[in-house]
Design a protein around this motif. Structure first.
Motif, mmCIF file in Angstrom:
data_model
loop_
_atom_site.group_PDB
_atom_site.id
_atom_site.type_symbol
_atom_site.label_atom_id
_atom_site.label_comp_id
_atom_site.label_asym_id
_atom_site.label_seq_id
_atom_site.Cartn_x
_atom_site.Cartn_y
_atom_site.Cartn_z
ATOM 1 N N SER A 62 -55.661 -51.582 38.437
ATOM 2 C CA SER A 62 -54.641 -52.605 38.215
ATOM 3 C C SER A 62 -55.312 -53.973 38.151
ATOM 4 N N TYR A 63 -54.580 -54.976 37.714
ATOM 5 C CA TYR A 63 -55.121 -56.341 37.668
ATOM 6 C C TYR A 63 -55.611 -56.737 39.060
ATOM 7 N N GLN A 64 -54.802 -56.481 40.074
ATOM 8 C CA GLN A 64 -55.134 -56.897 41.438
ATOM 9 C C GLN A 64 -56.361 -56.148 41.961
ATOM 10 N N GLU A 65 -56.462 -54.858 41.645
ATOM 11 C CA GLU A 65 -57.617 -54.074 42.104
ATOM 12 C C GLU A 65 -58.911 -54.579 41.479
ATOM 13 N N LEU A 66 -58.871 -54.834 40.183
ATOM 14 C CA LEU A 66 -60.088 -55.283 39.503
ATOM 15 C C LEU A 66 -60.462 -56.701 39.911
ATOM 16 N N GLU A 67 -59.472 -57.539 40.136
ATOM 17 C CA GLU A 67 -59.729 -58.912 40.576
ATOM 18 C C GLU A 67 -60.448 -58.924 41.927
ATOM 19 N N ASP A 100 -67.745 -55.508 42.372
ATOM 20 C CA ASP A 100 -68.674 -55.656 41.252
ATOM 21 C C ASP A 100 -68.562 -57.074 40.680
ATOM 22 N N GLN A 101 -69.633 -57.829 40.761
ATOM 23 C CA GLN A 101 -69.608 -59.225 40.313
ATOM 24 C C GLN A 101 -69.275 -59.355 38.841
ATOM 25 N N TRP A 102 -69.800 -58.459 38.031
ATOM 26 C CA TRP A 102 -69.554 -58.517 36.591
ATOM 27 C C TRP A 102 -68.073 -58.316 36.303
ATOM 28 N N VAL A 103 -67.436 -57.382 36.988
ATOM 29 C CA VAL A 103 -66.003 -57.147 36.819
ATOM 30 C C VAL A 103 -65.216 -58.383 37.251
ATOM 31 N N ARG A 104 -65.572 -58.947 38.408
ATOM 32 C CA ARG A 104 -64.848 -60.116 38.911
ATOM 33 C C ARG A 104 -64.986 -61.331 38.011
#
Length: 259
Positions: A242-247, A251-255
């Protein structure tokens, strides 16, 4: 060497969901060394808005173009409504395509035609048995659904970027698709218009019960529309959630997408 997908987060639960698109091990190379897709696998569930993020050139648009046969992959499986589209004859593929709407990044309206003519041309190509009155009625209804009934006799050159995008959406909706593929639906639009288009995507899903894949760089659009997000990196799905999970990912690249 074929690169395996790395999933940063556990796959979002799809228990009880009915997939309308399933992609497995999709590869695509342009030229000798431009390996764009390196084993992409994903699914779109019925009634879901799936957002795909990724840097420029990561293969987001190529992935959805493969779904409708605009680009032929080198390897892999693409099932739409449980049919492997790569195995279909041309007439069978066209039958599947009618059930899929594709919103192009540049809207792709015919500049020499009025709004009405753009919509009528699309409708008559796929429903030639309709009477003049039926065509008129469907055009008026679909324009009203995107809030542009007054633009029916305008030329594309007379429309703002946001209006062109809405007309392109109307042209997609007039065939009553079950799946809509959005390629950068808010690119080039100001913040307010971008939000209006994102809200329209939600309205379309609610009213027409569509399932959608949304390719975007616009994180505001992603946050508003996504039931689930996948992020492409180096030709594979690198993270999902979800948006909240990935935020909140470690993982720095994901964030970095959410900063």
């Amino acid at each position: 060497m074929e690169k395996e997908s790395t999933t940063i987060l556990p796959q979002a639960s799809i228990e009880g969901k009915v997939p309308v698109i399933e992609i497995k091990g999709l590869f695509k190379t342009f030229g000798e060394n431009n390996h764009v897709l390196k084993g992409v696998s994903l699914s779109l569930n019925k009634g879901e808005d799936l957002v795909i993020l990724g840097r420029s050139g990561s293969g987001k648009s190529i992935t959805i173009k493969c779904i409708v046969g605009l680009v032929l992959p080198d390897k892999g499986e693409i099932k739409v409504f449980s049919q492997n589209v790569l195995d279909l004859a041309t007439h069978q593929l066209n039958e599947v395509r009618i059930r899929i709407g594709f919103l192009f990044q540049n809207s792709a309206l015919y500049d020499s035609m009025t709004v009405k003519q753009n919509l009528a041309f699309t409708l008559k190509r796929h429903a030639s048995n309709l009477t003049y009155q039926e065509v008129e009625k469907q055009i008026e209804e679909v324009l009203a659904s995107v809030g542009l009934a007054e633009a029916i006799n305008k030329m594309p050159s007379e429309l703002s970027g946001g209006m062109r995008k809405r007309i392109a959406l109307a042209r997609t909706l007039i065939l009553k698709p079950e799946i809509i593929l959005y390629d950068e639906p808010t690119t080039g639009l100001d913040t307010i218009t971008s939000r209006e288009i994102s809200e329209l995507i939600l309205e379309i899903k609610k009213k027409n019960k569509t399932s959608s894949i949304i390719i975007t760089h616009d994180m505001a659009c992603a946050k508003l529309t996504a039931d689930r997000i996948m992020i492409l990196k180096d030709g594979v799905i690198h993270a999902e959630g979800s948006y909240q999970e990935l935020e909140a990912s470690e993982d720095q690249w994901v964030r970095s997408f959410f900063l």
